[in-house]
Every structure is written in C-alpha cells, then in structure tokens.
Enzyme design. Sequence first.
Site: not given
Ligand code: NAD
Length: 514
Positions: A211, A286, A320, A417
Amino acid sequence: MIATTDSRQAPQSFESADAYFDAFGLNQAARDFINRPLRLLIDGRWTDASDGGTAPIVEPSTAQQIGTIAMATTEDLELAVDAARRAFDGGEWSRITPLERESLLRRLADLIEDNAEEFIALETLDVGKPLAEAELDIQGTIDTYRYFAGWASKVSGRSGQASSLPGNYVTYTRKEPVGVIGVIVPWNFPLQTLAWKLGAALAVGCTTVIKPPEITSLTTLRFAELVAEAGIPDGVVNVLTGKGSKVGAALAAHPRIDKVTFTGSTATGTSVGHAALDNMTRMTLELGGKSAVLVFDDCDIEKTVEEVALGIFSNAGQICDAGSRLYVQDSIYDEFMAKLVEHTRTWAMGPGLDPESAIGPVVSESQLKTVTGFIAKGVEEGATLLCGGNTAEGPGFYVEPTIFGDCTNDMTIVRDEIFGPVLVAGRFSSQDQALELANDSEYGLAATIYSNNLNVVHELSQGLKVGSVYVNAQSSIDPAMPFGGYKKSGFGRDLGTEQLDFVTETKTVWITLP
Ligand code: NAD
C-alpha cells in the site's frame, strides 16, 4: 504570515505543470508515464479499482494536477491477498533456489539503474524534492536490492546442542520465510522506503501486498512494472494504491497476511499495531522522530553549521531522523547560531526540477498547513524566530527554512514532530545536561553528537536512548546497517542482517536418538 528579516527570493512560479516541465526539460519517459492510466497491480495484471475510483496526483512545486491514480477498495484488497497467498503457499517464489532469487533481485536492481533518470524525475515530481536528492534516493534503492540479493543464499539456521536435557539429540534451527507481508509506506522517501521493506522480504522468499502512500505512488507503480520485466513471478508483488484509512487499515487488520511492515507516523503506527496484534500478525513499525543534535564547543564550527543545516533542511525537513532538535553548548551558542542563520539564508528555495534549488516545497497543501501551524505555535509559545517562517506567494507548497532559538523542552515545537524545514534550538552547559535534554522525548529514533572528545562521544553513545547515533555527520544510512527506533519511534529493524530476523520465522527441530 509571520514577518522575519529574511529577503529570500521567491521561488519561480509557472502557469501550468506543462510550462514547468518544459522550463526544465522533464525526462520524456517520466512525462509519458504520468500521462498513462495508473492502475492497481494484482496477480501480475494491471486493473482499475473495482468501483472505478481514482484520485488526482498533485505536483508540489506548482500545486497542479499532473495525473490520476486508481484508489483500491477492500474488494481489491481481497484479490491482492489471495494472489500473494497463492504465490507464497503454492507458488514457486519460496521454492526456487536462493541463487535464482538472488539473480532475479539483481536483475531488478539493474532495471531500476537502467531507468534511473526516469525514476529520479518521477520522485521529484511526486515529493517535490530537488533532483539531486531524488538521485540519492534512487541510488539507495538500487543498493538496497543488491545488498539483500546477496543474502538470499546466506540466510540459514544453526545446529545446536541441548545444554541440560538428558538424552541424545540432533538439534538444529531453520529460517523460514514469514509468508505474506503487508507493506505500508509513507510519502517522504516512497521508493527507497519500499526497498527497505522489500529487499529482505523478497530475498528470503516472502510475497507482498504493497500500500504505497496515496500522495506519492508514482515510483512504486513504475517499479512494479519492472518486477515483471525482471522475471519475478506474478503475485509476488501486488500494489494497491489507495487511502490509508481504508485499504491500509484493512491490510493491517487482514487475517490472512502473516506480517505487516509499516513506516509512518506514530499515531497511525499505533493503530496498525493494534490491528495486527488482534490476529497475532508479526509487525515491524518504523515511526516518527524528534532527533536531538548535540553540538559541543570543541567541534569544527564551520563544518558543523553546514552539517546541521543539511540534517534538518534536506528533503524540506521531511525525514524521520531529521536532526530537528538542536542543543548547542552555552560557550559557543551565540556564535554558532549566528553562523547557522547566515548559512541557512544561502539555501535556495525553488522547484524540484530546477537544478539550482537546494530546498523544494513540502509535499502537499495539508503538510504546508501543518508546518505553518507549528511555526505560529512556536511564536505564540515565545521561541525566538531567527530566520524563515514564511510561505511563498503564488502556487507551490513552499515553507522557508526556519530556525527558532531560545527553545525549551516544554514547548510544543520541541516536543512534537513537525516534519518540515523547522529547526528548534536551545542550550546546554554540561555533558550530563545535554544527555538529559536529548533523552527528554517520547521519540527515540536517532541523535547526533558533534564533538572530537572521545570520552564525550563514547559516554553519550551509550547513554542516548535512540536506535541510531551519528557522530560528526548526520543521517548516515547504508543497507548493511540496521535502522529503527527506541520508545515511540517503533520497534523492529529495517536493513542490516538484523532485518532478516524480522522476515523469517525460526523453527527448532529436535531429533531424539535411541
Ligand atoms: P502516515 O502515518 O500518515 O502514513 C503512512 C502510511 O500509512 C501511508 O501509506 C498511509 O496511506 C498509511 N495509512 C494512513 N492511515 C492508515 C491506517 N489507519 N491504517 C493503515 N495505514 C494507514 O505517515 P506519513 O504522513 O505518510 O509519513 C510521515 C511520518 O512517517 C512521520 O511521522 C515520519 O517520522 C514517519 N517516518 C518514519 C520513518 C522511520 O523509518 N522511522 C521513515 C520515514 C517516515
């Protein structure tokens, strides 16, 4: 917006997306790709969403629509899980020899490399990041598949010996692929984060339902075309573009997947974790970060200034493990911050395709609102706005590289964040205080130390409650070294040999001899 003393030049604006593409000679293959219907990949076939749903792709530098993607339904999810299950349970992927899997993964990496210019252009269009940054992402992607290709034939169990049980046994362990993995990825490094999930999973023989992030799916869809071209069997990689709250949530809760690997925010990761646990589905999470950067007075100030800026303003701060919380030793605080602000003003803000741009827009209008909301909150809470703070006039989701000084750990902008180009800075006087401030966070993804004092470096590396410690540089990433978080930054590890334990089950075999 908030007034600062910055006189930064406004980024160039364009009448239309086509005018933008023409101005910078967009890669023709990328241009052709976005003009094609972008569908779902289920069992090797490209298909529309079962209800015909689509969503626009909005380019962040122009705020213009540049294409559409299909939006999967939960019916599509059932078909994709069926396909991945068949490909795992009865399919050839986990049964072909490890060396055959290795050579297919190498071919996949070669194909990405052959089409690298197209991938770089697509990632820039989707995320808004400068081309030079997208180039690093694509190289990191290629390297990750090559690294894990080599592991396909190296993963194995061990023979053992009972330590206290009387009797005569032959005992050994087997490493078996965990099965069907649901892969959920965020929008900041879409293709590279996918490689972090897929490289190890495919190497050991797992199959996948992916996804991608709904707002940046382009490179995943192009990648999926190459999966077939590389000769990887149908059903091993399935791609469902669509809403996270709908298809992502249903994937995490699906009883017929064996593992979910998620990268994204801590809030979403928590709900993914709850859903997975209900089925005892394995998981890697992550999650978010608010990584501290500790600058000691013995550092090389000029070099550290440049590194600190890179650590927060690369990818417009949407990283991140961005070094987003800066603590500078009292004795050099004023000098360091003055130099950092001066240096930050040299960061040219502009569209991703412009080779002169050092920092592009943030990914979306919604992210722009989030980031500017935090900037307003910082001012309200009494932090000193040292530079930046503005958005650009005209289209495009631009936020100036922004630095707040005199921050304290009780402020929202220090605790939360922001995920944008906003650095919050405060002071420390002693090593102990530096450690206390750095660890005073619910996150534990990474931390950076700038010091040439060996004792300081080693003591802090031991004391910091984070998954990665960087010394005298930031965000060093390599497929051979694990990455992941302490505390609310998640659990499990991507990359390195450590990840192999998260894509396999360990089976222990006891043979009792007479
Ligand atoms: P997000 O949590 O909004 O979305 C991440 C993914 O989850 C997307 O594909 C989204 O469509 C999906 N998603 C959204 N709601 C969902 C649900 N209820 N159930 C399952 N999947 C769902 O995050 P974002 O805004 O896309 O990314 C930014 C965040 O990601 C920041 O918090 C960042 O720190 C984190 N991040 C962490 C790492 C790491 O390795 N620790 C790396 C990159 C980004």
